[in-house]
Design a protein around this motif. Structure first.
Motif, PDB file in Angstrom:
ATOM      1  N   MET A   1      12.695  -5.245  -2.151  1.00  0.00           N
ATOM      2  CA  MET A   1      12.535  -5.810  -0.811  1.00  0.00           C
ATOM      3  C   MET A   1      14.368  -7.066  -1.092  1.00  0.00           C
ATOM      4  SD  MET A   1      10.030  -7.271   1.027  1.00  0.00           S
ATOM      5  CE  MET A   1       9.361  -7.897  -0.715  1.00  0.00           C
ATOM      6  N   GLU A   2      14.064  -7.626  -2.361  1.00  0.00           N
ATOM      7  CA  GLU A   2      14.862  -8.507  -2.349  1.00  0.00           C
ATOM      8  C   GLU A   2      16.417  -8.051  -1.839  1.00  0.00           C
ATOM      9  OE1 GLU A   2      14.034 -10.311  -6.135  1.00  0.00           O
ATOM     10  OE2 GLU A   2      14.640 -12.417  -5.157  1.00  0.00           O
TER      11      GLU A   2
ATOM     12  N   PHE B   1       0.991  -5.156  -6.104  1.00  0.00           N
ATOM     13  CA  PHE B   1       2.181  -4.492  -6.799  1.00  0.00           C
ATOM     14  C   PHE B   1       3.041  -5.458  -7.950  1.00  0.00           C
ATOM     15  CE2 PHE B   1       6.273  -1.970  -6.175  1.00  0.00           C
ATOM     16  CZ  PHE B   1       5.640  -1.651  -6.566  1.00  0.00           C
ATOM     17  N   GLN B   2       3.171  -6.257  -6.895  1.00  0.00           N
ATOM     18  CA  GLN B   2       4.071  -6.677  -8.109  1.00  0.00           C
ATOM     19  C   GLN B   2       3.291  -7.498  -8.782  1.00  0.00           C
ATOM     20  OE1 GLN B   2       5.931 -10.217  -5.352  1.00  0.00           O
ATOM     21  NE2 GLN B   2       6.821  -8.746  -3.846  1.00  0.00           N
TER      22      GLN B   2
ATOM     23  N   ALA C   1       6.990 -11.793   6.835  1.00  0.00           N
ATOM     24  CA  ALA C   1       7.724 -12.168   6.211  1.00  0.00           C
ATOM     25  C   ALA C   1       8.652 -11.425   5.769  1.00  0.00           C
ATOM     26  CB  ALA C   1       6.935 -11.688   4.497  1.00  0.00           C
TER      27      ALA C   1
ATOM     28  N   PHE D   1       5.612  -0.874   2.821  1.00  0.00           N
ATOM     29  CA  PHE D   1       4.983  -0.718   1.664  1.00  0.00           C
ATOM     30  C   PHE D   1       3.932  -0.188   1.962  1.00  0.00           C
ATOM     31  CE2 PHE D   1       2.148  -0.970  -1.490  1.00  0.00           C
ATOM     32  CZ  PHE D   1       2.301  -1.506  -2.932  1.00  0.00           C
TER      33      PHE D   1
ATOM     34  N   PRO E   1      -5.299  -0.018  -1.017  1.00  0.00           N
ATOM     35  CA  PRO E   1      -5.288   1.809  -2.144  1.00  0.00           C
ATOM     36  C   PRO E   1      -5.233   1.075  -3.324  1.00  0.00           C
ATOM     37  CG  PRO E   1      -2.970   0.658  -0.971  1.00  0.00           C
ATOM     38  CD  PRO E   1      -3.935  -0.250  -0.919  1.00  0.00           C
TER      39      PRO E   1
ATOM     40  N   ILE F   1      -2.661   0.804  -6.863  1.00  0.00           N
ATOM     41  CA  ILE F   1      -1.493   0.022  -7.163  1.00  0.00           C
ATOM     42  C   ILE F   1      -2.610  -1.229  -8.063  1.00  0.00           C
ATOM     43  CG2 ILE F   1      -0.029  -0.196  -5.525  1.00  0.00           C
ATOM     44  CD1 ILE F   1      -1.855  -2.106  -3.449  1.00  0.00           C
TER      45      ILE F   1
ATOM     46  N   GLY G   1       1.579  -8.553   8.400  1.00  0.00           N
ATOM     47  CA  GLY G   1       1.909 -10.431   7.660  1.00  0.00           C
ATOM     48  C   GLY G   1       2.732  -9.764   6.612  1.00  0.00           C
ATOM     49  N   LEU G   2       3.755  -8.135   6.368  1.00  0.00           N
ATOM     50  CA  LEU G   2       4.463  -8.317   6.097  1.00  0.00           C
ATOM     51  C   LEU G   2       5.133  -7.855   6.232  1.00  0.00           C
ATOM     52  CD1 LEU G   2       6.930  -7.300   3.077  1.00  0.00           C
ATOM     53  CD2 LEU G   2       5.375  -4.798   3.424  1.00  0.00           C
TER      54      LEU G   2
ATOM     55  N   TYR H   1      -1.631  -5.292  -0.662  1.00  0.00           N
ATOM     56  CA  TYR H   1      -0.628  -4.914  -1.365  1.00  0.00           C
ATOM     57  C   TYR H   1      -0.041  -4.909  -2.537  1.00  0.00           C
ATOM     58  CZ  TYR H   1      -3.618  -2.466   2.454  1.00  0.00           C
ATOM     59  OH  TYR H   1      -4.447  -2.381   2.514  1.00  0.00           O
ATOM     60  N   GLU H   2       1.268  -5.901  -1.369  1.00  0.00           N
ATOM     61  CA  GLU H   2       2.747  -6.146  -1.474  1.00  0.00           C
ATOM     62  C   GLU H   2       2.489  -6.847  -3.364  1.00  0.00           C
ATOM     63  OE1 GLU H   2       5.808  -5.171  -0.029  1.00  0.00           O
ATOM     64  OE2 GLU H   2       6.071  -5.558  -2.240  1.00  0.00           O
TER      65      GLU H   2
ATOM     66  N   ILE I   1      11.885 -13.589   5.279  1.00  0.00           N
ATOM     67  CA  ILE I   1      13.189 -13.449   3.930  1.00  0.00           C
ATOM     68  C   ILE I   1      14.862 -12.687   4.386  1.00  0.00           C
ATOM     69  CG2 ILE I   1      13.287 -10.843   3.834  1.00  0.00           C
ATOM     70  CD1 ILE I   1      12.897 -11.387   0.666  1.00  0.00           C
TER      71      ILE I   1
ATOM     72  N   SER J   1      -3.712 -11.340   5.165  1.00  0.00           N
ATOM     73  CA  SER J   1      -3.258  -9.656   5.370  1.00  0.00           C
ATOM     74  C   SER J   1      -2.964  -8.311   4.462  1.00  0.00           C
ATOM     75  CB  SER J   1      -1.230 -10.266   5.424  1.00  0.00           C
ATOM     76  OG  SER J   1      -0.799  -9.286   5.152  1.00  0.00           O
TER      77      SER J   1
ATOM     78  N   THR K   1      10.513 -16.361  -1.459  1.00  0.00           N
ATOM     79  CA  THR K   1      10.194 -15.415  -0.068  1.00  0.00           C
ATOM     80  C   THR K   1       8.891 -14.326  -1.154  1.00  0.00           C
ATOM     81  OG1 THR K   1      11.478 -14.256  -1.699  1.00  0.00           O
ATOM     82  CG2 THR K   1      12.803 -15.452  -0.263  1.00  0.00           C
ATOM     83  N   VAL K   2       8.676 -13.247   0.080  1.00  0.00           N
ATOM     84  CA  VAL K   2       7.763 -12.574  -0.349  1.00  0.00           C
ATOM     85  C   VAL K   2       8.453 -11.256  -1.612  1.00  0.00           C
ATOM     86  CG1 VAL K   2       9.008 -11.134   1.213  1.00  0.00           C
ATOM     87  CG2 VAL K   2       6.575  -9.982   1.049  1.00  0.00           C
ATOM     88  N   ALA K   3       9.307 -11.571  -1.977  1.00  0.00           N
ATOM     89  CA  ALA K   3       9.681 -10.541  -3.156  1.00  0.00           C
ATOM     90  C   ALA K   3       9.252 -11.565  -4.376  1.00  0.00           C
ATOM     91  CB  ALA K   3      11.456 -10.293  -2.888  1.00  0.00           C
ATOM     92  N   THR K   4       8.842 -12.482  -4.232  1.00  0.00           N
ATOM     93  CA  THR K   4       9.420 -13.274  -5.375  1.00  0.00           C
ATOM     94  C   THR K   4       7.750 -13.996  -6.006  1.00  0.00           C
ATOM     95  OG1 THR K   4       9.812 -15.138  -4.934  1.00  0.00           O
ATOM     96  CG2 THR K   4      11.402 -14.382  -5.537  1.00  0.00           C
TER      97      THR K   4
ATOM     98  N   ILE L   1      -2.483   3.141   2.906  1.00  0.00           N
ATOM     99  CA  ILE L   1      -2.982   4.596   3.439  1.00  0.00           C
ATOM    100  C   ILE L   1      -1.822   5.450   3.729  1.00  0.00           C
ATOM    101  CG2 ILE L   1      -4.355   5.354   5.037  1.00  0.00           C
ATOM    102  CD1 ILE L   1      -5.569   3.783   2.264  1.00  0.00           C
TER     103      ILE L   1
ATOM    104  N   PHE M   1       1.078 -17.831  -1.527  1.00  0.00           N
ATOM    105  CA  PHE M   1       2.675 -17.718  -0.158  1.00  0.00           C
ATOM    106  C   PHE M   1       2.767 -18.419   0.363  1.00  0.00           C
ATOM    107  CE2 PHE M   1       5.106 -14.322   2.046  1.00  0.00           C
ATOM    108  CZ  PHE M   1       5.747 -15.034   1.901  1.00  0.00           C
TER     109      PHE M   1
ATOM    110  N   THR N   1      -1.387  -5.366   3.832  1.00  0.00           N
ATOM    111  CA  THR N   1      -0.364  -5.409   3.059  1.00  0.00           C
ATOM    112  C   THR N   1       1.134  -6.031   1.953  1.00  0.00           C
ATOM    113  OG1 THR N   1       1.050  -6.308   5.302  1.00  0.00           O
ATOM    114  CG2 THR N   1       0.962  -3.594   4.897  1.00  0.00           C
ATOM    115  N   LEU N   2       0.478  -7.317   2.828  1.00  0.00           N
ATOM    116  CA  LEU N   2       0.985  -8.931   1.369  1.00  0.00           C
ATOM    117  C   LEU N   2      -0.497  -8.345   0.445  1.00  0.00           C
ATOM    118  CD1 LEU N   2       2.003 -11.129   3.205  1.00  0.00           C
ATOM    119  CD2 LEU N   2       3.435 -10.284   2.228  1.00  0.00           C
TER     120      LEU N   2
ATOM    121  N   ASN O   1       5.536  -2.606   8.030  1.00  0.00           N
ATOM    122  CA  ASN O   1       4.396  -2.030   8.024  1.00  0.00           C
ATOM    123  C   ASN O   1       3.826  -3.192   7.980  1.00  0.00           C
ATOM    124  OD1 ASN O   1       4.696  -1.924   5.261  1.00  0.00           O
ATOM    125  ND2 ASN O   1       2.794  -0.232   5.391  1.00  0.00           N
ATOM    126  N   GLY O   2       2.533  -2.852   8.568  1.00  0.00           N
ATOM    127  CA  GLY O   2       1.669  -4.351   8.617  1.00  0.00           C
ATOM    128  C   GLY O   2       2.258  -6.072   9.125  1.00  0.00           C
TER     129      GLY O   2
END
Lengths: 399, 300
Positions: free
Chosen positions: A382-383, B163-164, A271, A319, B139, B142, A267-268, B159-160, A275, B154, B276-279, A322, B233, B156-157, A264-265
């Motif tokens: 996620m990783e 959150f991290q 990404a 993620f 949201p 978070i 950008g994600l 939020y991501e 990954i 972005s 990566t997006v996770a780090t 909403i 990122f 969602t990024l 969803n999204g």
């Protein structure tokens, strides 16, 4: 949105732009008939695909008589043309443009694009016509001329004249060149274009200024104002899966690999593709399911990814902002049901690794753990999820 | 503290009677946002979630003294709504709407020249100052209060990343979603300037993506002006050229706007880019430790 060259020229004609006489042809007979009707000494047979570099790839032929038109049309129709813009698979030629030949004295380059940093339309000109403009920019940047256009005024005549002089048009052609620029600008504005590229713009031996080639791209967000442009969409030029997805309101780009993902999204989603590749997978696609997804939409997304056996595994990376994770989890269950009913098999045919995070995540995970779907695995992070799906796809390929 | 908005900022919701706008009005109110008015032509006199509705922004400003507005109107009316907010001399207009025609945005940008209003968006999740107020759809839960500013193209990024950061104990000041369109209001440099001047903000996480050269320009600006550490990122490393990746602005055109170029430009001025997006979170933590401000930034 992209359209064909012959359609672009048709649009430009509406704005009074000088383009060569020509007609589209879908068959060899139509091509010969069109050439006959044009009655020009030299006829150009041009393959119509949504990609540049056709000339170098052998997609543009000069015919001196009707027999040659017939021969070239026969050769080009149905041919797979591979240009530097089509990718290695190339594109099939389904349409031709049959056009009168022009008596070219000199070639130029002219384009209009939206410039991000100035928030203005910029007109770009060069006396190096017929070449890739990126190459000219890299090799002789002094030959790239720019005019930034005030949207409140439009392209001012003095700017067009200045551009014509800087591009070194001969004196006899200056007025015609600047008039052409203003008409092209009007077309750009009038049809919500994102790009108008004329390469080459030519001066003929008779001192006429003609758009020998024309490439128009349109801002998708502006299409609601232009139903006539929407009509010009050629679905055969699009990737079948991308077309399917766009008809379902999904944002999908085929990347050719076998590790699929649903995110969803935007950008994600980008990404996530990155990954998957980072951990050694070959990403199958970019797919943004958007904010408010229904189980039916998720099921369709799964079908698109699985179609043709492309996806050997699917990574669901959500993620919940909403949109809530429990809704997504239920969506996955229902999607699995829908697919199971269609295939007559239990669950989803390839491994699906699900990473849920965000709003109502505990409830979402609970749903998928309490009522597990065959082949669906939860990922703690996620990783971990990305690594897990890449590994599962590798194993699946070994078997 | 934080930038752009706080709990005292008087906010208008343009298009408040729409379904999505009404839903998010409730969410914004619950977060503590001081929403004083809504605007939908022809709906004056109504209320949404207890918020009075006016026909025009001018009326809403006169009655309430609002200084900011968040826009939820359909794409074809969005540019007009932005200009209405600009004309009413609001300090801040945040446009959430996606698919606003580029030509409309070019006119808006011209219209805004010489005027006081700052625009965020369009096609963005909005902004949020932690534990104070939010305008848009980010949201709230978070976020944790702290000292890192977040800027992102972005939703969602954003939020991501947040959150991290929160999970790593790194709180935030304000998150600014600048949006995924090619022509927009506030860009990276404008947002970086705000954080540079904000005493609460000690470091900045910026999240870019393919398309355009805003990240490269930001890198140059950071080198010359930035007083605080920046961590980045970039998404879209695997994006093929010429393909639009979801966002209208996420496209590699004419060889420009690749993730590789952006990462190179950022690294060249000493900005670490998460692999990566996770780090993203751990890359921030590492940089904060290097800069000797980890303890100060470890707020939650």
């Amino acid at each position: 949105m992209n359209i064909h060259e012959y359609q672009s020229k048709e649009v430009l004609r509406q704005f009074g732009v000088n383009v060569p006489n020509g007609k589209p042809a879908f068959t060899v007979d139509e091509a010969v008939a069109a050439a006959k009707e044009l009655g020009s000494k030299v006829t150009v047979v041009k393959a119509q695909i949504h990609a540049g570099g056709r000339g170098k790839a052998g997609g543009v032929k000069i015919a001196k008589n009707l027999d040659e038109v017939k021969a070239y049309a026969t050769e080009l129709l149905g041919k797979i043309l591979v240009t530097h813009q089509t990718g290695p698979d190339g594109k099939k030629v389904n349409r031709l443009l049959i056009e009168e030949g022009s008596n070219i004295a000199k070639e130029y380059y002219l384009s209009f694009v939206n410039d991000r940093s100035t928030a203005k339309i910029v007109m770009i000109g060069s006396e190096e016509g017929g070449m890739e403009i990126e190459k000219v920019a890299a090799e002789s940047p002094e030959k790239i001329i720019k005019e930034y256009i005030d949207p409140a005024i439009g392209l001012a005549p003095f700017q067009a004249t200045r551009m014509a002089y800087k591009m070194h048009f001969k004196p006899e052609a200056i007025k015609k060149a600047s008039a052409t620029m203003i008409k092209l600008y009007n077309a750009f504005i009038g049809k919500d274009c994102s790009q108008v590229e004329i390469n080459p713009l030519v001066v003929t031996a008779e001192d006429d200024v003609i758009c020998l080639d024309a490439k128009l791209n349109f801002d998708d967000s502006g299409l609601f104002r232009h139903p006539d442009i929407v009509e010009l969409r050629d679905e055969t030029e699009e990737d079948p899966k991308e077309l399917w997805a766009s008809n379902e309101g999904l944002n999908y780009v085929n990347l050719g690999g076998d590790v699929a993902c649903m995110v969803n999204g935007a950008g994600l989603a980008m990404a996530t593709v990155d990954i998957l590749k980072y951990y050694g997978g070959e990403p199958a696609n970019f797919l943004d399911v958007g904010g408010s997804s229904t189980p039916e939409k998720i099921a369709t997304a799964f079908e698109i990814m699985l179609d043709g056996g492309q996806a050997k595994g699917i990574f669901v990376n959500i993620f919940g902002g909403i949109n809530k994770c429990d809704v997504i989890a239920e969506g996955i269950q229902k999607a699995a049901q829908i697919i199971a009913e269609k295939t007559g098999q239990d669950g989803i045919p390839v491994p699906v690794v699900v990473r849920l995070e965000g709003t109502n995540v505990e409830r979402g995970r609970q749903i998928l753990t309490e009522k597990p779907v065959k082949n669906v695995f939860m990922a703690p992070t996620m990783e971990g999820g990305a690594q897990d799906i890449v590994k599962r796809v590798e194993e699946a390929k070994k078997n | 503290m934080g930038v752009l908005i706080n709990k005292d900022t008087k906010v208008i919701v343009q298009g408040i009677t729409g379904k999505t706008a009404a839903f998010h009005t409730k969410q914004m109110l619950e977060y503590g946002t001081n929403i004083v008015a809504g605007v939908t032509p022809g709906k004056a006199g109504q209320t949404v979630e207890g918020v009075p509705v006016f026909d025009t922004v001018e009326d809403a400003v006169k009655a309430t003294g609002a200084t900011a507005s968040v826009i939820f109107v359909p794409a074809r009316f969005a540019a007009d709504s932005i200009m209405e907010g600009v004309e009413a001399e609001l300090d801040l207009v945040v446009c959430i709407t996606e698919h606003v025609p580029v030509q409309d945005m070019i006119k808006v940008r011209r219209y805004m020249e010489g005027k006081k209003t700052r625009l965020i968006g369009p096609n963005c999740p909005g902004i949020l100052t932690v534990d104070e107020a939010k305008m848009g759809i980010i949201p709230g839960y978070i976020h944790k209060k702290g000292h890192v500013g977040v800027i992102s193209r972005s939703g969602t990024l954003t939020y991501e990343a947040t959150f991290q950061l929160s999970n790593a104990g790194i709180g935030q000041t304000t998150a600014i979603g600048i949006g995924g369109d090619p022509i927009k209001g506030t860009d990276f440099i404008d947002a970086l300037k705000l954080f540079n001047e904000d005493d609460e903000t000690k470091a900045i996480m910026m999240i870019g993506e393919i398309g355009g050269t805003a990240e490269e320009e930001a890198a140059q600006w950071i080198k010359e002006n930035m007083k605080k550490p920046v961590i980045a990122f970039i998404s879209g490393v695997q994006a093929p050229p010429g393909k639009r990746m979801g966002h209208a602005g996420a496209i590699i055109a004419g060889g420009k706007g690749t993730a590789a170029d952006k990462i190179k430009a950022l690294n060249a001025v000493g900005i670490p880019v998460a692999e990566t997006v996770a780090t993203m979170g751990e890359t921030v933590v590492k940089k904060l430790k290097e800069a000797g401000i980890y303890d100060e930034c470890h707020t939650c």
